[in-house]
Design an enzyme around this catalytic site. Sequence first.
Site, PDB file in Angstrom:
ATOM      1  N   GLY A  11      27.258 -23.016 -26.706  1.00 45.24           N
ATOM      2  CA  GLY A  11      27.982 -22.739 -25.460  1.00 45.24           C
ATOM      3  C   GLY A  11      27.991 -23.962 -24.568  1.00 45.24           C
ATOM      4  N   PHE A  12      28.628 -23.820 -23.443  1.00 45.99           N
ATOM      5  CA  PHE A  12      28.726 -24.936 -22.502  1.00 45.99           C
ATOM      6  C   PHE A  12      27.337 -25.407 -22.054  1.00 45.99           C
ATOM      7  CE2 PHE A  12      28.857 -25.241 -17.713  1.00 45.99           C
ATOM      8  CZ  PHE A  12      28.966 -26.622 -17.678  1.00 45.99           C
ATOM      9  N   ILE A  13      26.546 -24.524 -21.461  1.00 48.52           N
ATOM     10  CA  ILE A  13      25.222 -24.937 -20.970  1.00 48.52           C
ATOM     11  C   ILE A  13      24.274 -25.170 -22.148  1.00 48.52           C
ATOM     12  CG2 ILE A  13      23.249 -24.332 -19.490  1.00 48.52           C
ATOM     13  CD1 ILE A  13      25.183 -22.636 -17.800  1.00 48.52           C
ATOM     14  N   ASP A  32      24.323 -19.390 -32.545  1.00 49.26           N
ATOM     15  CA  ASP A  32      25.468 -19.055 -31.697  1.00 49.26           C
ATOM     16  C   ASP A  32      26.502 -18.348 -32.568  1.00 49.26           C
ATOM     17  OD1 ASP A  32      26.627 -20.657 -28.836  1.00 49.26           O
ATOM     18  OD2 ASP A  32      27.902 -19.294 -29.979  1.00 49.26           O
ATOM     19  N   GLY A  37      31.300 -19.830 -27.384  1.00 49.77           N
ATOM     20  CA  GLY A  37      30.900 -21.219 -27.647  1.00 49.77           C
ATOM     21  C   GLY A  37      31.853 -21.855 -28.651  1.00 49.77           C
ATOM     22  N   LEU A  77      19.941 -18.174 -24.108  1.00 46.15           N
ATOM     23  CA  LEU A  77      21.168 -18.326 -23.318  1.00 46.15           C
ATOM     24  C   LEU A  77      22.307 -17.468 -23.852  1.00 46.15           C
ATOM     25  CD1 LEU A  77      19.530 -21.086 -22.839  1.00 46.15           C
ATOM     26  CD2 LEU A  77      21.725 -22.021 -22.161  1.00 46.15           C
ATOM     27  N   THR A  96      25.535  -6.676 -25.683  1.00 48.65           N
ATOM     28  CA  THR A  96      25.027  -7.994 -26.062  1.00 48.65           C
ATOM     29  C   THR A  96      23.932  -8.443 -25.104  1.00 48.65           C
ATOM     30  OG1 THR A  96      27.298  -8.563 -26.610  1.00 48.65           O
ATOM     31  CG2 THR A  96      25.728 -10.373 -26.606  1.00 48.65           C
ATOM     32  N   TYR A 150      27.892  -6.605 -15.486  1.00 49.66           N
ATOM     33  CA  TYR A 150      27.290  -7.881 -15.880  1.00 49.66           C
ATOM     34  C   TYR A 150      26.003  -8.108 -15.091  1.00 49.66           C
ATOM     35  CZ  TYR A 150      26.865 -12.939 -16.516  1.00 49.66           C
ATOM     36  OH  TYR A 150      26.411 -14.194 -16.800  1.00 49.66           O
ATOM     37  N   LYS A 154      22.088  -8.178 -16.606  1.00 51.12           N
ATOM     38  CA  LYS A 154      21.202  -9.336 -16.418  1.00 51.12           C
ATOM     39  C   LYS A 154      19.958  -8.943 -15.617  1.00 51.12           C
ATOM     40  CE  LYS A 154      22.983 -12.817 -18.574  1.00 51.12           C
ATOM     41  NZ  LYS A 154      22.164 -13.589 -19.517  1.00 51.12           N
TER      42      LYS A 154
END
Length: 323
Positions: A11-13, A32, A37, A77, A96, A150, A154
């Site tokens: 992914g990005f981060i 991943d 990603g 992540l 997920t 979301y 989290k």
Amino acid sequence: MTHVLVTGGAGFIGSHLVEALLARGYEVTAIDDLSTGSIRNLDEARKHKRFSYYIDSVMNERLMAELIDRADMVYHLAAAVGVRLIVEKPVHTIETNIRGTEIVLELAARKRKTVLITSTSEVYGKSSKVPFNENDDLVLGSTTRPRWAYACSKAIDEFLGLAYYREFGMPVVIVRLFNTVGPRQTGQYGMVVPRFVTQALKGEPLTVYGDGTQTRAFAYVGDVVEAMIALTENSLAYGQVFNIGNDKEISIAELAQLVIQRTASTSPIEYIPFEKAYDENFEDLQRRVPDLTKVRKLINYTPKVCIEEIIDRVAASVRSTLR
Ligand code: UDP
């Protein structure tokens, strides 16, 4: 040699974190499922001998058991991210985000591996008490509005991580990431900086939602991953929640102007009402700023890259893909 597992590593981060860990001399494995990603994010990492990766889901418990067994530390992540995705695929988001974290914690607990759980500033909900402090109440909207699924998923991840720390003394660190930006972030899921930069470079109108007075504070991904690493290396961080981000606010209208200026673009700015930009059940936030006192105190964290430099770096990366 320390062996680290990064879920969501493409992914990005995640991909920036993988590179930072490799640069520190660690052996790194990424997993991943490429849902958001991209394998291209790992182009640099794949040149390293100390790097390996698996295209698979964190829901594959058997594989995860093996990977966590081999690792000394897990950076979790992998998650369904991005406001647009959350509105479009609510079932996938909830499942997920909750089940994935359960699997990671359950497996890591067996051998007391250190785990970093990435949470989000979304958990503060629509709190108007800025800056947001880790001990503040969470102000979430109704369950009839999908955005809050979301935040709730989290928040459950955070509760679970803290519970593993309390009940089993497991080394768990939780980070709430605020608007994190930089090269490789895609605008596909709604993120404003890559969207504006791409629009500016293509000469298309920059789409400011609402009246543009809403503010955000954007942190450079390189600063964010350094903070994540420093926290897992500090045992005082275990069992704690930390904001990570930048605390310098900018309005979205100002951001649009700055992007146009930095890219020397001739694009106009187009104001789009929220009802047109999002699903009718969507609620946007007026301000979102982290209180960074806690993370500053423990690891001496100060974001180094300012918004102008961020825009320049994102523009350089977007230009290379437009060619
Ligand atoms: N935004 C915008 N135009 C876009 C995309 C986003 O004006 O093309 C706004 C969005 O409404 C929000 C802000 O930019 O007020 C930041 O959006 P993003 O999705 O990047 O982050 P978040 O809302 O999760 O903080």
